[in-house]
Design a protein around this motif. Structure first.
Motif, mmCIF file in Angstrom:
data_model
loop_
_atom_site.group_PDB
_atom_site.id
_atom_site.type_symbol
_atom_site.label_atom_id
_atom_site.label_comp_id
_atom_site.label_asym_id
_atom_site.label_seq_id
_atom_site.Cartn_x
_atom_site.Cartn_y
_atom_site.Cartn_z
ATOM 1 N N GLY A 1 44.392 40.247 35.875
ATOM 2 C CA GLY A 1 43.784 39.234 35.023
ATOM 3 C C GLY A 1 44.774 38.737 34.010
ATOM 4 O O GLY A 1 45.825 39.357 33.787
ATOM 5 N N ILE B 1 42.812 39.573 28.444
ATOM 6 C CA ILE B 1 41.451 39.288 28.908
ATOM 7 C C ILE B 1 40.542 40.502 28.793
ATOM 8 O O ILE B 1 39.312 40.385 28.761
ATOM 9 N N ASP C 1 38.426 37.633 34.523
ATOM 10 C CA ASP C 1 38.763 36.425 33.764
ATOM 11 C C ASP C 1 37.563 36.038 32.903
ATOM 12 O O ASP C 1 36.616 36.826 32.749
ATOM 13 N N THR D 1 42.183 31.247 39.404
ATOM 14 C CA THR D 1 42.898 32.045 38.405
ATOM 15 C C THR D 1 43.821 33.035 39.078
ATOM 16 O O THR D 1 44.988 33.208 38.676
#
Length: 593
Positions: free
Chosen positions: A373, A377, A543, A561
């Motif tokens: 991630g 985060i 995320d 992402t």
């Protein structure tokens, strides 16, 4: 006594000693009964001195009655002195018995169940046993003398002035009901206060014993906040006990004084109507002032408090001394090790954005999972929640189907191992450093771990397993390898690597991850290289939208992402060669050449 035998309750701990010391207990009661003679005779002697002596014009008779009262007081004092020696004959054996019981249970807990073996627990047990000895000393003397005093005063009032006794009944009954209700509240709050006191001692002991870990992981602020939180809870619990104690003291004082006030208010009518003579009125007041009132105060404030406190402390000692079983949750066995998040919400403050919002996750035992991630985060937060290091706002974290909060802390910490990015090596031999979490590891097991993680050259350079090792002589990567080897040797069923290979090159990192993947159990990795995700069975993508789960290939297609993270990593590392060894290993090889 074995673990299968029934464990005695708090009161059950005292009964064997009382049965063994029956003679001393009987003598204590006998001398205590003799000690209340002055109370039993006081009102009658005062009434006789007034009605038959001074008011009848015979000073000699009145003076003789008062001298008889004085002799009775001397007799009572001598009897109370004799009671003390018999009280000691009961209390000292009880202290020895409680210490043996508590220490035996504590040793079984350490040897059989993996409980904390710190000296703080021993200190708390010793303190509470000494508290029992002091409470019981006062209780045996006070309970016997106060009980007999109260009975003697009531008998005196009822036989000398029955009308006064009838007036006292409703007042004392109302006060007794109020005190009984407040005593139950006081007991509950006192139990919470004891628990808070023990938690504070355990928290301080844990921080002091783990000071090296706290400094190495730069967790001073967190340790301070933890101790401060527990300390404030202890102060609040103690204040709550004092509040109820003060209220109860007020009720006792009012109930004890009310009969005397009532007697004085009705005195003109009692004498004028012929219900009482002046001497009987003064004798009844004597019973109330010197017998009933102090006995009630002592019975509730001293004996009542000490009795409740004694029962509470004995109950805790009974739990200390009970021989525990070896299961993780006390009476429940755990034979599955899957990790689960069930509708878990976690945030760092009431107004902050949730790091996890009603998250659901299941990691099967033996699975190799990588967490990726964007930076900041909450990947480290996720593993802290999974391992029980951070309490959740709502929902539940389970291990083997059981809530983490129901599992014993020592067992949980030996089953779930978290290796952070910051590691340390302490001064000692290579063997001592590697066997830190597995003190019984054999040379064969050590050799397998050293080979699996590529530590053979480091061990050789430092003179073998029994060579001396210091933190300053190692690079960051070598320190991480030592930390990884410790956990590889440990009995942990679940291993979490929180960027624990960030100072290793790609080859050494891959070797370490493969070593843990081959090891029985679950492997969870917070990745700082996408290559870790490519080696895993499953990738967890964290995320702003929450948790997504899938393989490296599926997430590349489904998560923009994740695709962006992979692209950024590939651009950053394109063209960089991998030497296959750490910079520290290069320096070691150059030195040896």
């Amino acid at each position: 006594m074995t673990a299968e035998e029934p464990q005695p309750s708090g009161v059950g701990l005292v009964l064997p000693v009382l049965r063994a010391e029956r003679r001393a207990l009987g003598l204590l009661l006998m001398w205590s009964l003799l000690g209340v003679t002055p109370v039993l005779l006081s009102g009658r002697l005062i009434a006789f001195a007034m009605d038959r002596g001074f008011l009848a014009g015979s000073g000699a008779i009145g003076l003789g009655a008062l001298i008889g009262y004085g002799l009775a007081m001397v007799l009572g004092t001598l009897a109370n002195r004799q009671a003390v020696s018999h009280m000691a004959a009961i209390v000292e054996p009880l202290r020895d018995h409680l210490l043996r019981w508590s220490v035996r249970g504590g040793l079984h807990g350490v040897v059989r169940s993996g409980q904390d073996s710190s000296t703080g627990a021993v200190s708390r047990i010793t303190t509470q046993v000494e508290k029992v000895r002091q409470i019981l000393s006062g209780l045996l003397l006070s309970a016997s003398s106060v009980g007999f005093t109260l009975v003697a005063a009531l008998i005196g009032v009822l036989t000398l002035a029955p009308v006064v006794g009838l007036l006292m009944v409703p007042v004392l009954a109302a006060a007794g009901l109020a005190v009984a209700g407040l005593s139950r509240v006081w007991k509950r709050r006192y139990e919470r206060s004891l628990a808070a006191e023990e938690e504070l001692g355990a928290c301080a002991d844990e921080v002091l014993n783990g000071l090296r870990d706290v400094l190495a992981c730069d967790a001073r602020e967190r340790a301070f906040e933890g101790v401060e939180r527990v300390s404030r809870a202890d102060a609040r619990a103690s204040a709550a006990v004092g509040d109820v104690g003060g209220l109860r003291a007020g009720v006792v004082g009012l109930g004890a004084r009310a009969p005397l006030v009532l007697l004085l208010v009705l005195a003109p009518w009692l004498v004028s109507s012929g219900q009482l003579t002046p001497g009987e009125l003064l004798g009844a007041a004597t019973y109330l002032v010197s017998g009933l009132e102090p006995a009630l105060r002592t019975l509730v404030q001293t004996v009542g408090n000490m009795g409740l406190e004694l029962g509470t402390v004995l109950g805790r000692l009974a739990r200390y001394g009970a021989i525990p079983d070896r299961s993780p949750g006390g009476s429940m066995a755990l034979d599955r090790f899957e990790l689960e998040l069930a509708q878990v919400t976690f945030r760092y403050g009431p107004h902050s954005r949730p790091v996890l919002n009603r998250a659901d996750l299941r990691i099967e035992h033996g699975e190799h999972v990588v967490i990726v991630g964007p930076s900041g985060i909450g990947k480290s937060t996720l593993v802290s929640v999974l391992t029980g290091l951070e309490p959740v706002e709502s929902g539940e974290v389970r291990l083997g189907g059981l809530p983490l909060t129901s599992l014993r802390e020592p067992w949980l910490r030996s089953t779930v191992a978290l290796i952070p990015q910051q590691t340390y090596v302490f001064a000692g031999t290579v063997r001592e450093n590697l066997c830190y979490l597995a003190p019984d590891a054999t040379d064969d097991e050590l050799a397998q771990t050293v080979l699996a993680l590529g530590l053979d050259e480091l061990v050789s350079v430092h003179g073998g397993l029994d060579g001396e090792l210091t933190s300053g002589a190692l690079s960051e990567g070598e320190r991480q390898l030592v930390a990884l080897a410790r956990v590889h040797l440990s009995p942990a069923r679940i291993v979490v690597l929180d960027e624990a290979t960030c100072h290793l090159d790609a080859y050494a990192e891959a070797r370490a991850e493969r070593a843990f993947a081959r090891r029985p159990g679950t492997l969870i990795v917070i990745a700082h290289r996408i290559s870790s995700a490519q080696r895993s069975q499953r990738v967890l993508m964290l995320d702003e939208n929450g948790l997504q789960s899938g393989t490296h290939g599926t997430l590349l297609r489904r998560s923009s992402t994740y695709a962006n993270l992979v692209g950024a990593w590939n651009r950053q590392h394109r063209g960089r060669p991998s030497s296959g060894i750490t910079p520290a290993a290069n320096s070691v090889r150059r030195t040896r050449r």
